[in-house]
Design an enzyme around this catalytic site. Sequence first.
Site, short mmCIF file in Angstrom:
data_model
loop_
_atom_site.label_atom_id
_atom_site.label_comp_id
_atom_site.label_asym_id
_atom_site.label_seq_id
_atom_site.Cartn_x
_atom_site.Cartn_y
_atom_site.Cartn_z
N LYS A 18 -27.66 -87.74 61.99
CA LYS A 18 -28.36 -87.47 63.26
C LYS A 18 -27.89 -88.43 64.34
O LYS A 18 -27.53 -88.02 65.45
CB LYS A 18 -29.86 -87.61 63.06
CG LYS A 18 -30.68 -87.66 64.35
CD LYS A 18 -32.11 -88.05 64.09
CE LYS A 18 -32.87 -88.30 65.38
NZ LYS A 18 -33.02 -87.11 66.21
N GLU A 678 -40.65 -67.61 72.06
CA GLU A 678 -39.24 -67.85 72.37
C GLU A 678 -38.56 -66.51 72.61
O GLU A 678 -38.59 -65.63 71.76
CB GLU A 678 -38.56 -68.58 71.21
CG GLU A 678 -37.08 -68.85 71.43
CD GLU A 678 -36.20 -67.67 71.09
OE1 GLU A 678 -35.22 -67.45 71.81
OE2 GLU A 678 -36.49 -66.96 70.11
N HIS A 707 -33.72 -75.94 73.47
CA HIS A 707 -32.92 -76.53 72.40
C HIS A 707 -31.47 -76.72 72.80
O HIS A 707 -30.67 -77.22 72.01
CB HIS A 707 -33.02 -75.67 71.13
CG HIS A 707 -34.40 -75.64 70.55
ND1 HIS A 707 -35.35 -74.74 70.97
CD2 HIS A 707 -35.00 -76.42 69.63
CE1 HIS A 707 -36.48 -74.96 70.31
NE2 HIS A 707 -36.29 -75.97 69.49
#
Length: 771
Positions: A18, A678, A707
């Site tokens: 990450k 969404e 996102h």
Amino acid sequence: MTTHILGYPRIGAKRELKKACEQYWSGQIGIDDLLAVGAQIRKENWQLQKEAGIDLIPTNDFSFYDQVLDMSLTIGAIPKRFEEVANATTNPLDLYFAMARGYQKNGLDITAMEMTKWFDTNYHYLVPEFYKNQKFKLSHTKFLDEFKEAKAQGVNAKPVFIGPVSYLLLGKAKETGFEKLDLIDDLLSVYIDIFTELEKQGATWIQIDEPFLVMDLSEKERQIFERVYQTLADKFPALKFILTTYFEGLHKNASWVVKLPVEVLHLDLVRGFEQLDTVLNIVPDTLKLSLGVVDGRNIWKNDLQASKAILENAISKLGVERVLVAPSCSLLHVPFDLDNEPETTSLTSEIKNWLAFAKQKLTEVAVLSALVEEELPEEIQSFYNANKLAMDSKRNSELIHNEIVKVAVGAISEGDSHREASFETRQPLQHDALKLPLLPTTTIGSFPQTKEIRLLRSKLKKGEITEEAYNEAIGQEIEKSISWQEELGIDVLVHGEFERNDMVEYFGEQLSGFAFTKFGWVQSYGSRAVKPPIIYGDVSRPEPMTVAWTAFAQSLTDLPVKGMLTGPITILQWSFVRNDQDRETTANQIALAIREEVNDLERAGIKVIQIDEPAIREGLPLRKEAWKTYLDWAIKAFRISASGVGNQTQIHTHMCYSEFNDIIESIAAMDADVITIETSRSQMELLDAFVNFKYPNEIGPGVYDIHSPRVPNQTEMEFLIEKAAQLVPVKNLWVNPDCGLKTRGWKETNDALVEMVNAAKALRKKLEVVA
């Protein structure tokens, strides 16, 4: 007995991947640094599996973002809009990340690929896009590079791939006039190229994941599966294919799946235990079975005694040489290593003794293989005895049971799951109370969690600052966010959730029956990892959880501020749930706790309360025959949480990255006054389900994708709002982003919301004539 693993967590023990990906995206490190982090994680993963005694170790299960996206890049399934990016870069990872995150530079502005849930998990994959007469080609050799890398390190490597049929079924046709499965022959030719290259390099075993084999399949789909695997068997007589299924049992598909010409068939015996007897009775003499008896999706220790009995039953019918032992599915869905976890007031030594993370599950698989031997080494017998003691401890612990909670759940009445009046009655009362404009604007709840905010929470936990100092700092952030939203012109405000770590973890920390980890991270999508709470016992709410901060925010403005809560099904789905009680009972326990919070928010003067349920669709069983049972209790749990308030209190819910077509009636049955969903990545395509059904309540179809780091412009959002207004009555339409803004930066958040508010204001006069 042979041992193997279907896949292993790839984010690293401390989320090294990450951090490296985000540093690469921000330009802090170069491509070589990023690749080095990936290589180190793979090396450590392979070494752990070798040391644990795993015989067949997966390769190609590592990914910098998503394994489905990896496959799309490998076979050249690049959406047409990314052709210019492909031509502009020599680094395949830049194209890869553009497909995942969108691309907004060098004069290009390209939206990311759609993202949705991986079956009934909280993992998200990038949805492949298909076109009529599409041609595939071998375009990237990641699979081959990693196989060679593993071999060089002395690993008995077993490359892993999403199967060709499941890959097509996971995607979407972006043009009309053809079916996705029409592409199978061209796609299969690329898989043949892939396996040919691997065979040249000495591959013996290859794992092919076909999770759709546990789904309801048409006759055409069945025939394609049979043709594909016969073709592969004919082309590669020397390769040993492990065909893996998971997340359910084969059910009626078992009769023909066992006849597919593969070396090994993997069965998930955690989610589909009932299939074992059926398969054992019909398995051909040529087929070996891989038995997934170690839970790859939950964190409880395996009951070795029970699993040993299962394995011995299979061995008695097939012989030990025809039985492999494995986790039920990839270990991607569980945290990395329990040894990293310190004992805390939450994660006590007693609770910790009931748990097993990915590293510990490797040992369980290896021990199970040894347990079927006639003579056990002393260390295996000792491990087995300790496991039995842990099972007894968990069954008999006083930590698990709360009689008051059990009585409360037993006393739930039908009236507890219904609002006072219908939506038709509530809507005008709410409009009169809130006095909102046409196309009211709001956000989904969270604002950017900056390094400073995260550091503040960290300092509080470490005792480096007082609670008073922490509260003062959080209060200042809330004040700034309220003032900022007023300046932007947003109509229904939020307090920003600066005090919250994760939308489930935050609530779990304040509920009884939950335990928490420090390093129990699980990948959700890309660089996004979550740390699911552990529900080990009966759930209750000792005291109010959100009222103080929400009431404080409301005191700063005359505009309505939403109370922000996570719903019972999402808390259930996004936690590691106890396995000694049915999920419905646990959901009702959580629902009663959230109901108490909702009622307290209303008493504190909060007129709009959002109860997020993004995981309702995710929890749907994979087989339609089981849908009604799940939906009945899941929708009821939501209604229990929401139905204690008066008619003027407006209840919102939020859902994201889900297909609603098949369950739209149940979504309507939730009876939320407003649902936000969404729809931006699909260009409002997901709204069709609500339109075709004539969804009766108010809807906020997300007008931009949070996102992706790209900032959409006002014109783009106006187009989406007008498209939605053609489908939904304007008086029922809200304008909002598609999800919370926690993961975004402040500048892009501000810029996008300015465009969003301007789009709503520009369209109000234009659309009020049709309202």
